[in-house]
Motif scaffolding. Structure first.
Motif, short mmCIF file in Angstrom:
data_model
loop_
_atom_site.label_atom_id
_atom_site.label_comp_id
_atom_site.label_asym_id
_atom_site.label_seq_id
_atom_site.Cartn_x
_atom_site.Cartn_y
_atom_site.Cartn_z
N PRO A 1 -60.00 -31.50 9.94
CA PRO A 1 -59.59 -30.46 10.88
C PRO A 1 -58.93 -29.27 10.20
O PRO A 1 -58.23 -28.50 10.85
CB PRO A 1 -58.59 -31.20 11.78
N LYS A 2 -59.12 -29.09 8.88
CA LYS A 2 -58.43 -28.06 8.14
C LYS A 2 -59.28 -26.79 8.00
O LYS A 2 -60.41 -26.85 7.54
CB LYS A 2 -58.03 -28.57 6.76
N LEU A 3 -58.68 -25.67 8.41
CA LEU A 3 -59.30 -24.36 8.26
C LEU A 3 -58.61 -23.65 7.11
O LEU A 3 -57.41 -23.36 7.18
CB LEU A 3 -59.19 -23.55 9.55
N HIS A 4 -59.37 -23.37 6.03
CA HIS A 4 -58.81 -22.74 4.84
C HIS A 4 -59.01 -21.23 4.88
O HIS A 4 -60.04 -20.74 5.38
CB HIS A 4 -59.47 -23.32 3.58
N HIS A 5 -58.04 -20.53 4.31
CA HIS A 5 -58.11 -19.07 4.16
C HIS A 5 -58.12 -18.76 2.67
O HIS A 5 -57.17 -19.10 1.95
CB HIS A 5 -56.91 -18.42 4.85
N LEU A 6 -59.20 -18.12 2.19
CA LEU A 6 -59.34 -17.77 0.79
C LEU A 6 -59.33 -16.26 0.64
O LEU A 6 -59.95 -15.54 1.43
CB LEU A 6 -60.65 -18.31 0.20
#
Length: 399
Positions: free
Chosen positions: A46-51
């Protein structure tokens, strides 16, 4: 892909693997400093990453959201005129200001875009709430069971109102609704895409479908001026929820048909607008089966001054065909083509002087997906995709 057309004069960076885990969905945008911001949803998590990415690679990576309360069926990203990052996750709207993520409200946006100095939202509304005409459909029902099996079936009429699209502008108080698309027509609207030029004019591509004895599918285009208001005689009263602004008049905007087909399937893929001239490029794919043979064709259409002016020949890519404005009268595109040996290629190409360039190969792999293209409207573009293992990979494309 073989052609005698010249290739674009570009340099390709080495491939950059952005994460070492597979992802199932990505969205990207460029900030005012030329950094690419990617939202990547990790597979089976359920993890949304921001790069944050520059010319050398990943500058920063953080988990923006970690919650199993989201389906993550819808994901979009855009910057406002102040440089704040906005994202839509399912029906929730978040803004990232000075490194702090803040949840604004439940939000029905399907597309976010910056036009001029404003942030705009394209969302769905129920047709009956905005006075859209309803239509009668026939539905088939059946029930069976037992041994020997018995079946009972029936037809029954059903009256419904198709969903419509509404455009809203972001204000300090929230979203201010401006216009409704094709509210007087009975057909449903699907798969919208949106583009904007520097004047703040919005350009919308969407698919419509009408039934009857012969099904007809259409790709339609609508142009919405930046200073549009509800003072026109062509306006109606909207019904809004308690969380939104009070009811106000909305301008009605009718789209123009780009392409219409019977007994064929249309995919209205993408739209891009030249920031200076407002010229629009639309990509469409048509598929049909004839005598047991399945065929697919790619179309490109140019819109000038709000009028659909001409169709441009295009290579028959299998998938993607994402387009972006490139500045200086250019349009950029990514196309996906699969060879018989199951090798998949991603190609980069440019449109200028009324023709497409020869495609430039970006990658070949056993499988690619989630193709995304971002442009800085000048000398650089950023191509993003997932490899055969689902991991995000990217290349810079520079003039």
């Amino acid at each position: 892909v073989v052609t005698d057309r010249p290739s674009p004069d570009v340099r390709l960076s080495s491939e950059m693997q952005l994460m070492d885990v597979p992802v199932r969905k990505m969205s990207a945008a460029i900030d005012q400093d030329g950094h690419i911001h990617v939202l990547a949803l990790v597979s089976k998590s359920p993890k949304l990453h921001h790069l944050v990415i520059d010319r050398e690679g990943v500058l920063n990576r953080e988990v923006l959201i970690s919650s199993d309360s989201y389906d993550y069926d819808h994901l979009d990203i855009a910057f406002d005129g102040s440089g704040n990052l906005h994202t839509i996750v399912d029906r929730d709207h978040f803004v990232l200001e000075k490194g702090t993520l803040r949840k604004l409200a439940k939000d029905p946006c399907v597309k976010l875009i910056r036009g001029g100095q404003d942030l705009f939202c394209l969302s769905r509304v129920e047709g009956k709430d905005v006075g859209a005409p309803g239509d009668w459909d026939w539905y088939f029902g059946a029930i069976g069971g037992g041994y020997p099996p018995g079946v009972c079936c029936w037809l029954f009429p059903w009256h419904s109102h198709p969903d419509k699209l509404v455009l809203a502008r972001r204000t300090p108080e929230g979203w201010s609704r401006l216009a409704l698309l094709d509210v007087e027509k009975k057909f449903k609207i699907e798969n919208p895409s949106i583009a904007a030029d520097k004047s703040g004019t919005l350009h919308v591509l969407y698919k419509t479908e009408e039934g009857g004895s012969v099904r007809e599918e259409q790709c339609a285009y609508a142009r919405i001026e930046p200073m549009i208001s509800g003072n026109s005689s062509e306006s109606i009263q909207s019904q809004v929820s308690d969380q939104e602004e009070p009811p106000r008049t909305l301008a009605k905007v009718s789209g123009r048909v780009v392409i219409s087909r019977q007994l064929s399937s249309l995919e209205c893929i993408d739209i891009a607008a030249d920031p200076e001239t407002g010229t629009v490029l639309i990509t469409v794919r048509e598929s049909h089966a004839r005598s047991g043979v399945y065929r697919s064709y790619s179309h490109c259409h140019i819109v000038e001054g709000g009028k659909i002016s001409r169709e441009i020949p295009m290579y028959d890519f299998d998938d993607a065909l994402q387009v972006e404005p490139g500045g200086g009268g250019r349009f950029l595109a990514l196309g996906v083509w699969s060879a018989q040996a199951k090798t998949t290629y991603i190609y980069y190409l440019e449109y200028r002087d009324n023709m497409w360039s020869a495609p430039v190969e970006l990658v070949r792999d056993d499988g690619v997906g989630n193709v995304v293209l971002v442009s800085d409207l000048d000398r650089r573009a950023f191509a993003l995709w997932t490899d055969k293992d689902g991991r995000p990979v990217a290349r810079w494309i520079e003039r």
